[in-house]
Scaffold this active site. Structure first.
Site, short mmCIF file in Angstrom:
data_model
loop_
_atom_site.label_atom_id
_atom_site.label_comp_id
_atom_site.label_asym_id
_atom_site.label_seq_id
_atom_site.Cartn_x
_atom_site.Cartn_y
_atom_site.Cartn_z
N ASP B 316 0.98 -1.12 0.08
CA ASP B 316 0.03 0.00 -0.08
C ASP B 316 0.96 1.33 -0.06
O ASP B 316 1.92 1.19 0.65
CB ASP B 316 -0.79 0.10 1.13
N GLU B 357 -2.95 17.83 5.81
CA GLU B 357 -2.44 18.76 4.87
C GLU B 357 -2.59 20.07 5.19
O GLU B 357 -1.48 20.95 4.94
CB GLU B 357 -3.46 18.52 3.59
N PHE B 386 -13.81 21.99 5.78
CA PHE B 386 -13.63 21.12 4.82
C PHE B 386 -14.86 20.37 4.60
O PHE B 386 -15.17 19.68 5.85
CB PHE B 386 -12.55 20.26 4.50
N ALA B 388 -17.60 17.20 2.51
CA ALA B 388 -17.60 16.65 1.41
C ALA B 388 -18.84 17.60 0.62
O ALA B 388 -18.61 17.35 -0.97
CB ALA B 388 -18.65 15.58 1.63
N THR B 390 -19.19 21.10 -0.13
CA THR B 390 -18.53 22.19 -0.75
C THR B 390 -16.91 21.98 -1.27
O THR B 390 -16.57 22.46 -2.12
CB THR B 390 -18.24 23.28 0.56
N ARG B 391 -16.34 20.83 -0.57
CA ARG B 391 -15.17 20.32 -1.12
C ARG B 391 -14.05 21.30 -1.15
O ARG B 391 -13.00 21.41 -1.86
CB ARG B 391 -15.11 19.55 -2.28
N LYS B 404 -9.52 27.43 -0.26
CA LYS B 404 -8.44 26.76 -1.21
C LYS B 404 -9.43 25.34 -1.42
O LYS B 404 -10.24 24.67 -0.61
CB LYS B 404 -7.41 26.40 -0.19
#
Lengths: 591, 691
Positions: B316, B357, B386, B388, B390-391, B404
């Site tokens: 993986d 991130e 964040f 799901a 609007t992403r 961003k």
């Protein structure tokens, strides 16, 4: 003169190599392997069609057409049935000799014990002879009994090799080929043409080939008092039998004196041909093996392993037989001269000389041929040891036609097993995993001959009446016992000499040794072929143990030597080694 | 679980004493027959002991009673030393097993009458729980058995099994729905369905594996046993036939004595492959034990062996090849925007972003531009996390709307707000994507500021390890959910041989099948239920302990540390196990040659004195020669016990090189070593006054 002898030896080996290279593609075509991984043509297609054309009518006549692919069990059963039928047929033929045609001398039926021993001997490709050919067997028995077995016993050896190779080549296959088809192709399509060619060459050298009966010739010097004025000279279909007895590594001579008889081996050139004929099919088998498995290096590696085991011992036996016997150093001039290459000549033919006799001896024992052109009993102790040990190595140094290479592959599987572990992989050979079943069968192939040899010799040495069959006292007498069972227990068939092996014990024990050794090596080899054929092929990688490198060649040769040495060193110590090391008896004797 | 060094156990007098005791109880012939080689030696030892007793009691015979007794001692020592080796290996395993067993302490479980938390409970000893029972576990409880969570979320302390002290979350559904018996609930509650009957649980299987109690012989061990049994048989015939041979020789030489039974037995024990035969069980147990020390529990010895054979590793990407999460690597501003300006905006948008991130963006801004972190609350900013839907994520501050997100999402947002995506930013994004990284576009309102490059960071040193593996003939295949472009870039950087991008469980399964069809043996790691088919198909399948019950059932090993890199260690342990077996077999067989030089002249010297020429070691007397050979044969087993337990030195090298090295060390070494050793023992025996 030594240089001349060495050149002769080199020439014979060279001729063998060239002949082997020439016939290898033919052998490949005899057993086409249904694949061509190197992208090249899979055997010669024309040859294949021709072989099929001559095989079909034979099989059709026998009701075995179309040839059905067999599982290993079916193949083994067919092989066993064929041996059993051959044994019974030959036995009947020998027992009925008196009433069968082509018996010009009116020879009686072969006695039961000798008939059993002979039938076992020829069916198993051993050709141990407990009879004298010219005085026991009619031309009918020799030609239709023995010579037929010479062909088909050699062919069944090739069949076993074919099964083993199919095991390595095929993937996920339940079958390993058709025994009847393999047998006919090997006999009619391969051995017969080769034997005809060799028979003609031998006849050109003066080997007799005749339908005539024995000839009574008047003696040149006239009759001695109380003896007949004529001598009977036996002739017969000799060249045809000698050709296949050499090619098929059978070794049973038409005459009692075998390759030392001038009608069987008259000239140095016929001697060359006969030595080359013993070696050529086993050598060609190695070369063919490389083509069959699609990697010629693999075949060359196995040939190299055989050569590594053969050449040093060839050098030794030539050395032992061409150096003066110290016992007679003072009395007999044994030094090289213009007409003598040096060394003792007792038991050797002057037309061949010690070097060519030594080469013949090691060739006939390294291959499982067993024809002789000299009396091995008269060799120096260490020379005799070399000949004996070549048999005790299990007849895998060239060995029998087909079976020798197959036996060496069994050794290779065992060597691969240990070496494979040493590199951290569960072992594989040519992409096939070596597991418990291959190991079990492989060990049977390796161990049956030495066990049979040792047990037989042990029985002979504790039965005082049977041990007395040896004509010599001391260690040499023991060598004679050990040699006989080494010869029978490894399907060689050569005789050391000096042993009167005609008692019920000897005839039956040797017959049993021959049958057990032959069948308990052939059937496990077929089983290995079957179990390998059913496996998938593992991909090759740098982590795979390479089986073509010089190191691996040495490893395989080492495995053969180790098993051979560990099994026989104590016995050899009591025979040839003790004899070689003993103080010179001449010093103790009267001047 | 402890990770003590093997040397530690070897130096522990208690362990040695216990093993010595066990060596005696293992003399039971019913146990011994499992090892055909050692069983024949035991029979021989018993026979010679009877002979020695008979001679001491006054029975007539040719051999000296003391000599017979000494040979009997040598034979018993050989058997006992072999048993001792096995007991040592088992002793090490037992220490592990005890540690595991402690976690299985009998607890009272709260069995539910129905699979609901509210259902009535009854107290049942954990040993009486059957598969299918439902149990309620609350904070502080010990998990009574292996099970699957069907309701609830809880934090669990699994340190008893894994040695890892950080608690883990277990919840129903998903890939974290299994609990292991013996672990402890720290908070909340769980309803679990028991998945294993008593004695069949994961823990039970592991305990019996490490103890070697139910150890099945592996196929490779069986094959090796056949080889050894075959050799033993032929050597039995070789020695047995020497009696008639020597009788014949005595008769024809007119002097000497036929060989006595004691000399024959001595020769037999020297020739039989006792070294490898005696150490074989210990090597197998030690191999499994080394796995346990690596915190990997194998369900069978077969799996450990197969690990040595593996030639394709499916790895993986995340966690094995890369550090885990993508990290910000650079700020790429649009025209008219300074890098600092972009960095500042990026930092502001990420200050409250707790994703790895987001954190890496803040760190990069600080490293590159000295921008300090600020308190989002204090700035009066509103953080947009964040989702799901609007992403995107970002921050509203002083009327600025900094966002961003992925390029297509941002593009839509910009166009919707009446702006446009500059072509040059699109070009930057393309370049970043081509290099295998992920572009994040940063905007302020409709103004496109630039791009943050998020990169997968390949682990240090991993490329070298893959190179080693390649030299050993092992292909590495990276498995990733990334798109092919990203995957190719990372694959190139890490130096794997192949990759599977946008991997689905079906694609993984198909890939394994394809490799197997081509004749490869495939290893993989997995944790999710959707990995189970691929795990079941793979030849070596390592399930993460954190994974689902389905994954653990499908795999044949479980990594307690849940560390995908472990696969590399597992391969090494498997190879080392096989190499140890092969090397000691070679050593054992090569040893035989020297023993002939010791025993043959000694045995036959009386009949044919000229055979004394073979006594190249110039040994003191026939008696000392035979006893020295027997003593060497027994002592070499003890000498090699550490070797058998630790395994031969393993280095990742091509097979041809490994063969050359091991043949040199174990083959040639095995051939030569006994000569000086036997000579030394002979001198020692002579010095002790042995005639």
């Amino acid at each position: 003169m030594m240089t001349g002898a060495l050149l002769e030896v080199a020439a014979i080996l060279m001729a063998t190599a060239l002949a082997a290279i020439a016939i290898a593609p033919w052998l490949v075509a005899v057993f086409p392997m249904e694949h061509a991984p190197d992208g090249g043509p899979d055997g010669d297609r024309r040859l294949d069609r021709w072989l099929e054309a001559i095989t079909r009518p034979v099989l059709r006549a026998a009701g075995a057409w179309p040839a059905k692919e067999m599982t290993a069990t079916e193949y083994g059963a067919a092989l066993l049935l064929f041996h059993a039928a051959g044994f019974v047929l030959l036995l009947v033929l020998l027992r009925c000799q008196a009433i069968l045609p082509w018996n010009p001398d009116g020879l009686p039926a072969v006695p039961w014990l000798i008939a059993i021993n002979t039938a076992a001997s020829f069916v198993t490709n051993t050709n141990w002879q407990s009879y004298a050919g010219e005085t026991t067997l009619s031309p009918w028995s020799q030609a239709l009994g023995l010579t037929v077995q010479n062909f088909v016993s050699a062919a069944s050896g090739l069949c076993v090799l074919a099964v083993l190779v199919r095991g390595l080549v095929r993937r996920d296959s339940p079958t390993v080929g058709s025994f009847w088809r393999d047998l006919v192709r090997a006999t009619v399509g391969f051995l017969l043409p080769l034997a005809i060619l060799l028979g003609l060459l031998l006849a050109s050298q003066g080997v007799v080939q005749s339908f005539a009966t024995a000839i009574d010739v008047p003696l040149v010097d006239g009759a001695l008092a109380g003896q007949k004025a004529t001598r009977r000279i036996v002739t017969g279909p000799v060249a045809s039998q000698v050709a296949i007895k050499q090619l098929g590594t059978n070794g049973g001579g038409y005459f009692n004196a075998n390759g030392a008889h001038p009608f069987e081996n008259p000239t140095p050139l016929s001697n060359l041909l006969e030595i080359a004929a013993m070696l050529v099919i086993p050598v060609a088998g190695c070369l063919a093996f490389g083509r069959w498995v699609g990697d010629r290096r693999q075949g060359r590696a196995l040939l190299a392993a055989m050569a590594v085991l053969f050449l040093p011992f060839l050098a030794l036996i030539v050395r032992f037989e061409t150096r003066p016997n110290p016992s007679f150093a003072a009395e007999v001039d044994q030094s090289p001269s213009a007409d003598h290459e040096g060394g003792p000549l007792e038991g050797k033919e002057v037309r061949f000389g010690p070097a060519a006799s030594a080469l013949f001896a090691i060739s006939t024992t390294a291959t499982s041929c067993g024809a002789v052109n000299a009396l091995h009993d008269s060799f120096s102790p260490l020379g005799g040891l070399v000949a004996m040990w070549m048999m005790q190595l299990g007849e895998v140094v060239f060995g029998g036609v087909g079976t020798g290479l197959a036996g060496l592959i069994a050794y290779t599987l065992v060597a691969v097993f240990v070496a494979g572990l040493m590199v951290g992989r569960s072992p594989e050979y040519l992409g096939k995993k070596i597991e418990a079943r291959e190991m079990k069968m492989g060990m049977i192939v390796l161990l049956v001959p030495p066990i049979v040899t040792l047990l037989g010799t042990a029985a002979a040495s504790v039965l005082p009446a049977e041990a007395a069959a040896a004509s010599n006292p001391g260690p040499h007498g023991f060598s004679e016992l050990l040699y006989a069972f080494s010869s029978a227990g490894n399907n060689n068939g050569s005789a050391f000499g000096g042993l009167s092996a005609t008692s019920p014990f000897w005839t039956l024990a040797l017959a049993a040794a021959m049958l057990v050794s032959r069948l308990l090596t052939m059937l496990p080899l077929v089983a290995i072929g079957g179990s390998l054929a059913a496996k998938r092929t593992v991909a090759e990688s740098p982590g795979t143990l390479p089986t073509h490198t010089p190191l691996f060649v040495l490893l395989v040769a080492g495995a053969v030597i180790l098993v051979g040495a560990l099994s026989f060193v104590p016995a050899l110590a009591l025979g040839p080694i003790a004899e070689a090391l003993q103080p010179l008896s001449i010093a103790e004797g009267p001047p | 679980m402890t990770h003590d060094e093997p040397a530690g156990i070897l130096a522990d007098p208690g362990a040695i004493l216990r093993a010595a005791g066990a060596a005696l109880t293992k003399l039971d012939p019913r146990r011994m027959i499992r090892s055909p080689v050692m069983f024949t030696i035991e029979v021989g030892a018993a026979l010679i002991t009877v002979l020695a007793l008979a001679r001491l009691a006054g029975q007539p015979g040719a051999e000296h009673p003391a000599f017979i007794a000494a040979v009997a001692v040598g034979l018993w020592a050989t058997v006992l030393f072999a048993n001792f080796a096995e007991a040592m290996a088992e002793g090490r395993g037992r220490a592990q097993a005890d540690a595991l067993r402690k976690t299985r302490s009998d607890t009272l479980a709260k069995r539910l009458t129905a699979p609901r938390r509210e259902a009535a409970t009854e107290a049942v000893p954990s040993t009486q729980l059957r598969a299918g029972d439902h149990v309620l576990i609350e904070a502080g409880d010990i998990v009574p058995g292996d099970g699957e969570v069907i309701d609830g979320v809880a934090s669990v302390d699994e340190s008893a099994i894994t040695g890892e002290s950080a608690p883990v979350i277990r919840e129903s559904g998903g890939d974290r729905n299994t609990v292991t018996g013996g672990t402890r609930l720290l908070s909340d509650w769980l309803v679990i369905r028991i998945t294993a009957n008593p004695g069949e649980s994961f823990l039970d299987r592991m305990i019996s594996m490490v103890e070697g109690a139910k150890r099945q012989k592996t196929p490779n061990e069986i094959a090796l046993d056949i080889l050894l049994a075959g050799l033993t048989l032929v050597f039995l015939v070789v020695t047995a036939t020497l009696l008639p041979f020597s009788m014949h020789a005595v008769a024809s030489a007119g002097r000497g004595e036929p060989l006595g039974l004691a000399v024959l037995a001595a020769l037999f024990v020297c020739l039989a492959p006792t070294t490898i035969g005696g150490l074989l069980p210990a090597i197998g147990i030690a191999g499994i034990d080394r796995m346990v020390r690596a915190n990997v529990l194998a369900t069978s010895g077969r799996a450990v062996e197969a690990a040595g054979d593996v030639d394709v590793l499916l790895l993986d990407k995340t966690g094995t090849i890369t550090l885990g999460n993508r990290q910000a690597a650079s700020f790429l501003p649009a025209t008219g925007v300074t890098e600092r300006e972009l960095a500042e905006a990026a930092q502001l948008s990420s200050l409250a972003d707790e994703t790895p991130e987001g954190r890496s963006i803040v760190i990069l801004a600080k490293e590159r531009h000295g921008l300090r972190g600020r308190d989002v609350e204090a700035l009066g900013a509103t953080f947009i996390p964040f989702t799901a839907q609007t992403r995107t994520s970002g921050v509203d501050l002083d009327g600025r709307q900094i966002r961003k997100g992925a390029r297509d999402t941002i593009q839509k947002a910009v166009i919707a707000a009446g702006g446009a995506m500059p072509a040059e930013v699109n070009a930057i994004c393309d370049d970043v994507a081509k290099a295998g990284a992920t572009p994040l576009v940063v905007i302020d309102g409709t103004r496109v500021l630039g791009v943050i490059e998020l990169k997968d960071v390949v682990k240090g040193g991993i490329a070298e390890r893959f190179k080693e593996l390649r030299a050993m003939g092992i292909r590495t295949v990276m498995i990733t959910g990334d798109n092919p472009l990203t995957a190719a870039a990372i694959a190139a950087e890490a130096g794997v041989d192949d990759f599977l991008a946008e991997a689905t469980p079906e694609a993984k399964l198909a890939m394994i099948r394809r490799y197997q069809q081509e004749g490869h043996l495939v290893a993989m790691t997995g944790d999710g239920t959707n990995d189970a088919p691929a795990l079941a198909q793979a030849d070596v399948a390592v399930a993460m302990n954190s994974g689902t019950q389905a994954a653990k059932e499908a795999g044949n090993m479980v990594d307690l540390d849940s560390n995908p890199t472990k696969l590399l260690e597992i391969v090494a342990v498997g190879k080392q196990l096989l190499m140890t077996r092969g090397s000691l077999t070679t050593f054992s067989l090569a040893n035989d040659v020297s023993k002939y030089f010791a025993i043959v002249p000694a045995a036959f010297g009386g009949i044919y004195p000229q055979l004394g020429a073979l006594d190249i070691m110039r040994l003191h007397s026939p008696t000392t020669a035979v006893l020295a050979a027997v003593a060497f044969n027994a002592l070499v087993i003890v000498g090699l016990v550490p070797m058998a337990l630790k395994g031969v030195r393993y280095r990742p090298l091509p097979a041809a090189v490994l063969l050359r090295q091991n043949l040199l060390v174990w083959g040639l070494g095995g051939l030569l070593l006994p000569f000086p050793c036997i000579k030394l023992l002979d001198l020692l025996l002579a010095a002790c006054g042995v005639p």
